[in-house]
Design an enzyme around this catalytic site. Structure first.
Site, PDB file in Angstrom:
ATOM      1  N   CYS A  52       7.422  -5.128   1.030  1.00 33.39           N
ATOM      2  CA  CYS A  52       6.254  -4.810   0.196  1.00 33.39           C
ATOM      3  C   CYS A  52       6.657  -4.519  -1.246  1.00 33.39           C
ATOM      4  CB  CYS A  52       5.477  -3.651   0.803  1.00 33.39           C
ATOM      5  SG  CYS A  52       4.761  -4.062   2.400  1.00 33.39           S
TER       6      CYS A  52
ATOM      7  N   SER B 257       5.324   7.565   3.288  1.00 32.31           N
ATOM      8  CA  SER B 257       5.662   6.187   2.966  1.00 32.31           C
ATOM      9  C   SER B 257       6.131   6.128   1.524  1.00 32.31           C
ATOM     10  CB  SER B 257       4.432   5.305   3.147  1.00 32.31           C
ATOM     11  OG  SER B 257       4.600   4.069   2.502  1.00 32.31           O
TER      12      SER B 257
END
Length: 557
Positions: A192, A469
């Site tokens: 990502c 995260s």
């Protein structure tokens, strides 16, 4: 060669017979055996291309005079595992990966090792194994995903999608806008696209000296990524010939270099866990206080998503990780004499690097902050420390005194936040989500993204013994140690208590009297949780605290 133990002498005729069945010829028994730990898997976008990627590495090893042996490694996609019971398995998967790579390497006496990871726990898990087996090792990851763009051209990423969920619940966006974001956020293969955990770790591999330049920033779809794979395949054979082992490269000073880069580039807070775990596997003691010491003298030179609109492709165009390291070296913040897989020192390797875009990588004269993007907080609420990605915190809430709203699980927190239990000025406390208590120290991206999506990012802080995260932004303090399940003070916080978070002064305090604090701690009995999975029960029993890297204890008592 180590591999002579399985291929030389009369006694090894059975071993050679089995190896011939794998396709080896007589001439191969005089060559180095190189393992390729490949984490190709169809359900992780950062890994879907690694099957073809590994073929490039294998061919380069053959051309350089080695014999490649590819083996598989499991992986968990943290984004897909997020917000449900799947996240219990994410951090534990790191230990499985480390154990499995060690097992293959040691059982087959491999001479060298190429690591092909890309996403969150796979990168540190593989590096931990390399630290254990201590053979020549090179890491070449699959590369970052390109940033997405909405229909009107706005750069977006996976974190944007999570925040959009909070936005639609608050009525700030409609379903059409959500679909636009969802369908454009992840346009290519790769890890990502922001400075999230996977990309942070792949960048840190450059500072550790175990990856080639560009490993952290060259996109997965960039042709240069294939060239990197070829170079890695050739270079591992040279490393084996030279006898340059993992621990010859990675020592205390190298770990300091990695933390210095981490802090300067605003890496994910998860990197603290992983670098501590890697240190342990390499036999290095690295206290949390040392991280804070580095943070106080290291400027923040780079802010990528989720802290800004910039993504990994922008970092690459701006000069990549070596440009950041070169800038840090001007302030004597690095140990420049540490060796690398290039078989030159890190100082020699970064000599010609330069910043090409000062908007993305700032020079020392114009940092985002004079101190680092990661901070370690201490106080009566976290006597063994807590971690915050300071680079992603709104300046308005760097110091926050607010009343506690307490939840005993992520699910409780999400429900409470979406149902309006959390108001402006509150400090959200999510506990029993630590390594033991979760178990597995789940990432709290769903609660934090909901807070951001509802427009409360500069008005609410969040404290947890879980973790976050790399896509998280806001005043989110994680890794609170000791955790609630281990009897930590976070377990005695009550609704309505006042909490002080002072990031510039590295404080986190529960504002009750000393007598009340002692009374609550004396009476506190941590909650016990039913854990249905045999694997997670074992994990919960043996896992250590976050301030130790959440490694598994090897003491069987």
């Amino acid at each position: 060669m180590r591999s002579d133990e399985i291929k030389k002498g009369i006694e090894r005729a059975p071993h050679r017979s089995l190896l011939r069945a794998c396709g080896l010829k007589e001439e191969d028994f005089g060559k180095p055996f190189i393992g390729i730990a490949n984490s190709y898997i169809d359900i992780i976008p950062g890994h879907v291309h690694l099957q073809e990627f590994a073929k490039i590495v294998k061919e380069a090893i053959r051309e350089a005079g080695g014999v490649p042996f590819e083996f598989n490694v499991i992986g968990v996609d943290d984004g897909i595992a997020m917000g449900h019971s799947g996240m219990f398995y994410s951090l534990p998967s790191r230990e499985l990966i480390a154990d499995s790579v060690e097992t293959v390497v040691q059982a087959h006496k491999l001479d060298g090792l190429v690591l092909i990871p890309n996403c969150d726990k796979i990168v540190p898990g593989m590096i931990m194994a390399a630290a254990r087996v201590n053979i020549p090792t090179i890491l070449v990851s699959g590369g970052p995903m390109a940033a997405g763009h909405t229909s009107d051209g706005k750069p977006i990423d996976l974190a944007t999608v999570f925040e959009a969920v909070g936005g639609i619940k608050k009525g700030l966006i409609d379903e059409k806008q959500l679909i636009d974001i969802e369908t454009h956020a992840c346009p290519t293969c790769g890890s990502c696209s922001g400075m999230f955990t996977a990309n942070s770790m792949n960048c840190l591999a450059e500072a550790l000296g175990i990856a080639l330049p560009g490993n952290g920033s060259i996109l997965a779809i960039d042709p240069r990524r294939k060239e990197l794979a070829k170079q890695a395949g050739r270079q591992i054979v040279e490393l084996v010939k030279a006898g340059l082992k993992f621990r010859d490269i990675v020592n205390q000073e190298t770990i300091e270099n990695a933390f210095t880069l981490d802090i300067a580039m605003g890496g994910s807070s998860n990197t603290v866990l992983h670098l501590l775990a890697i240190s342990h596997e390499a036999g290095i003691e690295f206290p949390m206080e040392k991280i804070d010491e580095i943070s106080r003298k290291t400027p923040t030179l780079c802010k990528l998503a989720p802290a800004s609109q910039y993504h990994m492709e922008d970092l690459d165009k701006a000069g990549g990780i070596y440009a950041i390291l070169k800038e840090l070296s001007k302030k004597n913040l690095l140990h420049l004499d540490r060796p690398t897989v290039l078989m030159k020192t890190i100082g020699e390797a970064i000599k010609d690097a330069e910043i090409k875009d000062t908007n993305v990588i700032r020079p020392l004269e114009n940092p985002y902050n004079e101190t680092g993007g990661l901070a370690v907080l201490f106080g009566n609420l976290a006597p063994d420390g807590a971690v915050v990605k300071a680079a992603a915190v709104d300046p308005k809430i760097l110091v926050h005194r607010g009343t506690a709203v307490v939840f005993d699980s992520e699910e409780e927190a999400i429900e409470g936040i979406t149902n309006g239990k959390v108001k402006e000025g509150n400090v959200v406390v999510i506990r029993y989500e630590g390594p033991k208590g979760g178990p597995g120290m789940r990432e709290m991206l769903a609660p934090t993204s909901t807070i951001m999506g509802m427009g409360l990012g500069d008005k609410v802080s969040l404290i947890t013994d879980g973790r976050f995260s790399g896509a998280t932004r806001g005043a989110c303090i994680g890794h609170v140690s000791p955790e609630a399940a281990a009897g930590g003070p976070i377990g005695i916080v009550q609704n309505g208590d006042e909490i002080l978070i002072d990031i510039p002064n590295r404080k986190i305090e529960l504002l009750i009297s000393e007598q009340e604090f002692e009374r609550r701690m004396k009476e506190f009995k941590p909650k016990k949780k039913e854990i249905p999975s045999p694997w997670l029960r074992r994990y919960s029993k043996f896992v250590t605290s976050a301030n130790k890297g959440a490694i598994l204890s090897d003491e069987c008592s």
